[in-house]
Scaffold this motif. Structure first.
Motif, PDB file in Angstrom:
ATOM      1  N   GLY B  11       0.861  -1.161   0.333  1.00 10.98           N
ATOM      2  CA  GLY B  11      -0.101   0.068  -0.021  1.00 10.98           C
ATOM      3  C   GLY B  11       0.860   1.227  -0.171  1.00 10.98           C
ATOM      4  N   ALA B  12       0.492   2.217  -0.877  1.00  9.67           N
ATOM      5  CA  ALA B  12       1.270   3.453  -1.062  1.00  9.67           C
ATOM      6  C   ALA B  12       0.488   4.573  -0.720  1.00  9.67           C
ATOM      7  CB  ALA B  12       2.000   3.536  -2.298  1.00  9.67           C
ATOM      8  N   GLY B  13      -0.759   4.421   0.451  1.00  7.73           N
ATOM      9  CA  GLY B  13      -1.413   5.529   0.828  1.00  7.73           C
ATOM     10  C   GLY B  13      -0.746   6.151   1.872  1.00  7.73           C
ATOM     11  N   PRO B  14      -1.173   7.145   2.644  1.00 10.23           N
ATOM     12  CA  PRO B  14      -0.405   7.736   3.861  1.00 10.23           C
ATOM     13  C   PRO B  14       0.322   6.744   4.755  1.00 10.23           C
ATOM     14  CG  PRO B  14      -2.753   8.654   3.435  1.00 10.23           C
ATOM     15  CD  PRO B  14      -2.459   7.714   2.667  1.00 10.23           C
ATOM     16  N   LYS B  64      -2.499  21.010   1.071  1.00 11.21           N
ATOM     17  CA  LYS B  64      -0.849  20.987   1.336  1.00 11.21           C
ATOM     18  C   LYS B  64      -0.474  19.509   1.735  1.00 11.21           C
ATOM     19  CE  LYS B  64      -0.444  25.684   3.143  1.00 11.21           C
ATOM     20  NZ  LYS B  64      -1.087  26.608   4.141  1.00 11.21           N
ATOM     21  N   LYS B  65      -1.389  18.876   2.630  1.00 12.22           N
ATOM     22  CA  LYS B  65      -1.222  17.611   3.021  1.00 12.22           C
ATOM     23  C   LYS B  65      -0.617  16.644   1.845  1.00 12.22           C
ATOM     24  CE  LYS B  65      -3.569  17.456   7.027  1.00 12.22           C
ATOM     25  NZ  LYS B  65      -4.811  16.940   7.613  1.00 12.22           N
ATOM     26  N   ALA B  66      -1.478  16.692   0.764  1.00  8.38           N
ATOM     27  CA  ALA B  66      -1.458  15.748  -0.305  1.00  8.38           C
ATOM     28  C   ALA B  66      -0.142  16.087  -1.031  1.00  8.38           C
ATOM     29  CB  ALA B  66      -2.431  16.087  -1.497  1.00  8.38           C
ATOM     30  N   GLU B  67       0.125  17.409  -1.315  1.00  8.37           N
ATOM     31  CA  GLU B  67       1.368  17.874  -1.811  1.00  8.37           C
ATOM     32  C   GLU B  67       2.539  17.545  -1.408  1.00  8.37           C
ATOM     33  OE1 GLU B  67       1.373  21.782  -3.063  1.00  8.37           O
ATOM     34  OE2 GLU B  67       2.763  21.756  -4.546  1.00  8.37           O
ATOM     35  N   ARG B  68       2.542  17.646   0.050  1.00  2.90           N
ATOM     36  CA  ARG B  68       3.684  17.173   0.723  1.00  2.90           C
ATOM     37  C   ARG B  68       3.942  15.698   0.710  1.00  2.90           C
ATOM     38  NH1 ARG B  68       3.985  15.219   5.582  1.00  2.90           N
ATOM     39  NH2 ARG B  68       2.138  15.447   6.185  1.00  2.90           N
ATOM     40  N   LEU B  69       2.863  14.987   0.821  1.00  2.72           N
ATOM     41  CA  LEU B  69       3.161  13.581   0.757  1.00  2.72           C
ATOM     42  C   LEU B  69       3.576  12.984  -0.650  1.00  2.72           C
ATOM     43  CD1 LEU B  69       2.429  11.544   3.403  1.00  2.72           C
ATOM     44  CD2 LEU B  69       0.595  10.747   1.926  1.00  2.72           C
ATOM     45  N   ILE B 311     -10.232   2.089  11.631  1.00  4.73           N
ATOM     46  CA  ILE B 311     -10.494   3.214  10.639  1.00  4.73           C
ATOM     47  C   ILE B 311     -10.049   4.558  11.681  1.00  4.73           C
ATOM     48  CG2 ILE B 311     -12.190   4.708   9.509  1.00  4.73           C
ATOM     49  CD1 ILE B 311     -11.589   2.230   8.284  1.00  4.73           C
ATOM     50  N   ALA B 312      -9.097   5.711  11.290  1.00  2.00           N
ATOM     51  CA  ALA B 312      -8.892   6.515  11.933  1.00  2.00           C
ATOM     52  C   ALA B 312      -8.321   7.734  10.783  1.00  2.00           C
ATOM     53  CB  ALA B 312      -7.490   6.231  12.796  1.00  2.00           C
ATOM     54  N   GLY B 313      -8.262   7.613   9.674  1.00  2.00           N
ATOM     55  CA  GLY B 313      -8.299   8.791   8.616  1.00  2.00           C
ATOM     56  C   GLY B 313      -6.721   8.878   8.226  1.00  2.00           C
ATOM     57  N   ALA B 314      -6.457   9.729   7.416  1.00  2.00           N
ATOM     58  CA  ALA B 314      -5.213   9.734   6.730  1.00  2.00           C
ATOM     59  C   ALA B 314      -4.076  10.637   7.704  1.00  2.00           C
ATOM     60  CB  ALA B 314      -5.370  10.774   5.600  1.00  2.00           C
ATOM     61  N   ASP B 315      -4.426  11.264   8.341  1.00  2.00           N
ATOM     62  CA  ASP B 315      -3.432  11.828   9.415  1.00  2.00           C
ATOM     63  C   ASP B 315      -2.736  10.965  10.279  1.00  2.00           C
ATOM     64  OD1 ASP B 315      -4.055  14.177   8.126  1.00  2.00           O
ATOM     65  OD2 ASP B 315      -4.877  15.215   9.741  1.00  2.00           O
ATOM     66  N   ALA B 316      -3.835  10.080  10.910  1.00  2.00           N
ATOM     67  CA  ALA B 316      -3.365   9.023  11.630  1.00  2.00           C
ATOM     68  C   ALA B 316      -2.601   7.837  11.020  1.00  2.00           C
ATOM     69  CB  ALA B 316      -4.385   8.227  12.624  1.00  2.00           C
ATOM     70  N   GLY B 321       2.070   4.691  10.059  1.00  2.00           N
ATOM     71  CA  GLY B 321       2.863   4.256   9.122  1.00  2.00           C
ATOM     72  C   GLY B 321       4.225   4.199   9.713  1.00  2.00           C
ATOM     73  N   GLU B 322       4.605   5.416  10.009  1.00  2.00           N
ATOM     74  CA  GLU B 322       6.003   5.730  10.593  1.00  2.00           C
ATOM     75  C   GLU B 322       6.129   4.935  11.786  1.00  2.00           C
ATOM     76  OE1 GLU B 322       7.038   9.968  11.234  1.00  2.00           O
ATOM     77  OE2 GLU B 322       9.009   9.240  12.234  1.00  2.00           O
TER      78      GLU B 322
END
Lengths: 380, 465
Positions: B11-14, B64-69, B311-316, B321-322
């Motif tokens: 998976g290459a999402g957030p 902004k988040k999308a661009e940064r990622l 389910i916790a959303g993209a920020d989480a 991931g990290e």
């Protein structure tokens, strides 16, 4: 808290064998308790290929198989559903002349049993089955063999037994079982104590444990068939197919899915569970495309496997214990129990109620392994 | 024995990107397998071909988040083994390492791993109602994907329905895209929104955005109704409208598309095939792989992160991931900044507590099946209606989802229950009058998505070390 149950017959294992025995015995008027560690019919009985076939069985099995053949059309009357049973015919292909010679030899061997085999040469085969594209030296057709849906049939027998008055205990593991001199005590589940006059060991791949408990160790091994199913497709395959050598078998179900198998899966860390092997599934799929080019664009939606028992001589164990009066075994069907199981249930009922079977089962005596297991014991 | 370490991220999402970044920083070169054409996942999905739209235009508040990622991932590509358009359909031999069976641009491969990090994301949770399978009915996620990746709308005149923050976001995005939004039908009661007040001090941005979408929709004259239950889609071949109930009132709206959904459901099949233990999660009403604070599962060297583990959303997901990558690094016996892990765990925990409040503000419609007629399809692949499933449950005395599948074929079709099993579990537990936890979880089988029968013919195995 202990729940005590007293019964005539306790059956360990609610697969198709145990369930059909429970139904038959209950109908004969005896009290029955049917015990399964999970859901009835959820192991090999429920997840097998679904072939209802006599062709290819050893001659010793054919009387039993013929008896079962008469039971299958009566499923609705017996258990309330037809289980999608169809007499589609079973077509067994020979890829080579040598394989075809084996089919011819088999047909000759079993001629007297009346299963009605028809040998078809390579050229005639093309004319009879134009949808078949792979090169074949010939085939053997058993027109009255067929297939059914195991995941419906096997649980239906258990439900029918229950409706007939059997006590069905699911999710109930047998912790201990022993002879009391005039019967048996089965300790199962969470504080259930079952006392029975007679005991049936029909626990499939788990049967060796119970046979051993009564001093009858058997050389049972576990096998894990490897199955593949496609998405539903237009109905085209009218027969259940097999191949000499057993590398591929396939049928198309009423819903349109192709159910195909061949090769073996493998056990997980817990050998009660298994997964299909991708290598086996892959060779099944390659063979499927060679046989049915119209599947070239089809998709596979699921693999599956199950846990089945195998005996070294390819025959099951059916009959009375040689150590313990009142104990009967019925297991070790080597991946081919589905068709004969309903007849095995009736035979077990006869053994329980009358002490003898009207269908010959001597070849399946547990005693045939006595020497082998004694030998194993000393060599250890 | 070789000492090679080969982490594989699925998976290459957030979550996947967050994990890859951290692994590369630790000097590892992960293989990153992703089903998408381009990295970003569902939320930061990129167009197949650049269409000139700005980040602001495409991702709105999340630009902004999308661009940064995206930038972060593009920088990573030389340092990782990135394989897009790759479906992972099986996990095998998982005993401290193992291999994946993948279908990569039509070619079958086996990919060996020593460490597996599953960042498999989520799909919309849907519930059946009369007409839900009609062309023109979309999930909220699919409607949003059409906008983000294809730059098109799924209809001109739309109604949005369901429960969850996505409902308002997607409706707003469609309005901004120029579509006519006829109404937002929230299945939760208005009173449930009072829970959002307690979210204000903790997550003012979420509240501000929510208010912003709501107010803008209102100002544009979009009707927002609460406590809605659908009666039926109107139209035989396509969507001509929707009939629904609010309290005792029955209303009809004309539209040519409906987008709906009830939050998300985690994609957990690979974790199941990897042999991970599962636990029931009350918030998600779903069985999820057990994980420790960093993302370790019950299986050694198998980690989960992101919505695929709850389910916790993209920020989480990015944090998770990290975190999972840090766990992996730690398990290799390498040092990592313990402070960083503590920070991430704290931040991740804060988001999860926000999710608890959001769940109350956007509640799951527990009474859903009380009003859905028996003729409605429960399992669309196998075409099993609610009344057929009910008959099986009652006559066969079914109390468990795998048994329901075996005896009624619900969840047995092409999607293998990915679309219908959440609904089937809710339905079964409703009939049995037990909590959804009690009916168990559908066991995953390979392939987790359909694969071509020809895979074995075109297959090539990669050498396994």
């Amino acid at each position: 808290m202990t729940r005590r149950i007293s019964t005539d017959v306790a059956i360990i294992g609610g697969g198709l064998v145990g369930s059909s025995a429970a139904l038959a015995i209950r109908k004969a008027g005896l009290d029955v308790v049917l015990i399964d560690k999970g859901f009835c019919g959820a192991q090999a009985s429920g997840v097998n290929y679904g072939g209802v076939r006599r062709q290819g069985r050893s001659p010793e099995q054919l009387p039993l198989s013929q008896r079962a053949h008469r039971i299958w059309p009566r499923l609705r009357e017996l258990v309330g559903i037809d289980g999608e049973y169809v007499r589609s015919g079973h077509l067994k292909l020979a890829r080579t002349e040598k394989d075809f010679a084996k089919l011819e030899a088999y047909a000759e061997t079993v001629e007297g049993f009346g299963i009605g085999l028809e040998l078809i040469g390579g050229r005639a085969l093309k004319a009879r089955f134009p949808w078949l594209s792979a090169e074949a030296a010939g085939a053997s057709l058993c027109a009255d063999d067929g297939h059914a849906n195991p995941r419906l049939v096997s649980p239906a027998f258990a439900r029918a037994a229950e409706r007939a008055g059997a006590t069905v205990l699911e999710h109930t593991s047998v912790r201990d079982v022993f002879s009391t001199g005039n019967g048996f005590t089965v300790l199962a589940g969470d504080g259930i104590e079952i006392r029975s006059r007679m005991l049936i060991n029909s626990a499939g791949a788990w049967s060796d444990r119970f046979a051993t408990a009564f001093g009858e160790a058997v050389p049972l091994t576990r096998i894990y068939p490897s199955m593949v199913v496609t998405e539903p497709l237009p109905l085209r395959l009218p027969v259940s197919m097999g191949e000499q050598g057993g590398g591929f078998y396939g049928r198309q179900v009423a819903r349109g899915n192709y159910v195909m198998g061949g090769g073996r899966g493998r056990a997980l860390a817990n050998p009660d569970f298994s997964r299909p092997a991708v290598s086996a599934a892959s060779s099944v799929m390659q063979r499927a495309i060679a046989l049915f080019p119209h599947l070239a664009n089809a998709q596979v939606i699921r693999f599956w496997s199950g846990t089945e028992s195998e005996m070294p001589d390819g025959n099951p164990v059916i009959g009375p214990s040689e150590t313990t009066p009142g104990l009967f075994h019925a297991f070790g069907f080597c991946g081919a129990g589905f068709q004969i199981a309903p007849a095995v249930g009736e035979v077990i009922c006869e053994l329980v109620t009358r002490g003898q079977s009207t269908t010959p089962v001597d070849a399946f005596s547990i005693g045939r392994f006595r020497e082998a297991s004694a030998h194993t014991a000393t060599s250890l | 024995m070789t000492e090679t370490v080969q982490p594989v991220i699925v998976g290459a999402g957030p979550a996947g990107i967050g994990a890859a970044e951290r692994l590369v920083k630790a000097g590892l070169r992960p293989i990153v397998l992703d089903e998408g054409f381009r990295a970003g996942g569902q939320i930061y999905r990129r167009p197949l071909i650049d269409d000139g739209r700005s980040y602001r235009n495409r991702y709105g508040s999340e630009a902004k988040k999308a661009e940064r990622l995206h930038r972060a991932f593009d920088r990573l590509v030389p340092s990782i083994d990135y394989r897009p358009e790759t479906l992972v359909w099986n996990v095998a031999d998982t005993d401290r390492g193992g291999h994946l069976d993948v279908l990569s641009r039509g070619i079958h491969r086996e990919i060996a791993f020593t460490h597996l990090l599953l960042a498999t994301g989520a799909t919309d949770r849907v519930l059946p109602f009369p007409g839900w399978t009609r062309p023109g009915v979309y999930t909220l996620g699919a409607a949003q994907t059409a906008l983000k990746a294809q730059g098109c709308t799924v209809g001109e005149k739309l109604v949005f329905m369901g429960s969850g923050p996505l409902l308002y976001l997607v409706a707003w995005q469609y309005m901004k895209a120029g579509a006519s939004v006829e109404a937002v039908l929230d299945t939760g009661p208005l009173s449930s929104k009072a829970h959002l007040i307690s979210l204000l001090p903790r997550a003012p941005r979420i509240i501000a955005l929510g208010l912003f979408y709501g107010v803008q929709l209102k100002l544009a004259g979009v009707r927002i109704l609460y406590g809605v239950r659908p009666e039926a889609i109107i139209g035989e071949e396509r969507v001509d409208g929707i009939r629904f109930r609010v309290g005792d009132q029955i209303e009809t709206l004309q539209c040519n598309a409906l987008a709906y959904g009830f939050a998300l459901r985690a994609e957990t099949q690979l974790a199941d095939l990897a042999g991970c233990r599962f636990r029931f999660d009350e918030r998600d009403r779903a069985w999820l792989p057990e994980r420790d604070a960093l993302g370790r599962t019950s299986r050694p060297q198998v980690y989960v992160a992101g919505d695929g583990s709850g389910i916790a959303g993209a920020d989480a997901a990015e944090l998770a991931g990290e975190l999972a990558a840090l766990a992996l690094i730690e398990d290799l016996g390498k040092a990592h900044g313990g402070d960083r892990a503590r920070q991430l765990i704290a931040a991740h925990g804060r988001i999860l507590r926000q999710r608890d409040i959001l769940e109350k503000a956007f509640p799951f419609p527990r009474d859903w099946f009380e009003t859905v007629p028996g003729t409605t399809m429960l399992c669309r692949c196998e075409e099993i209606s609610i009344s057929e499933a009910r008959l099986a449950i009652e006559t066969e005395n079914i109390s468990e989802v795998n048994r329901l599948k075996a005896l009624s074929r619900v969840g047995m079709g092409r999607c293998q229950g990915r679309m219908c099993s959440a609904a089937a579990a809710e339905f079964l537990s409703g009939v049995r009058k037990v909590e959804p936890e009690a009916v168990g979880r559908l066991r995953a089988q390979a392939p987790v998505k359909p694969i071509p029968l020809t895979f074995g013919v075109t297959g090539e195995g990669e050498a396994r070390s």
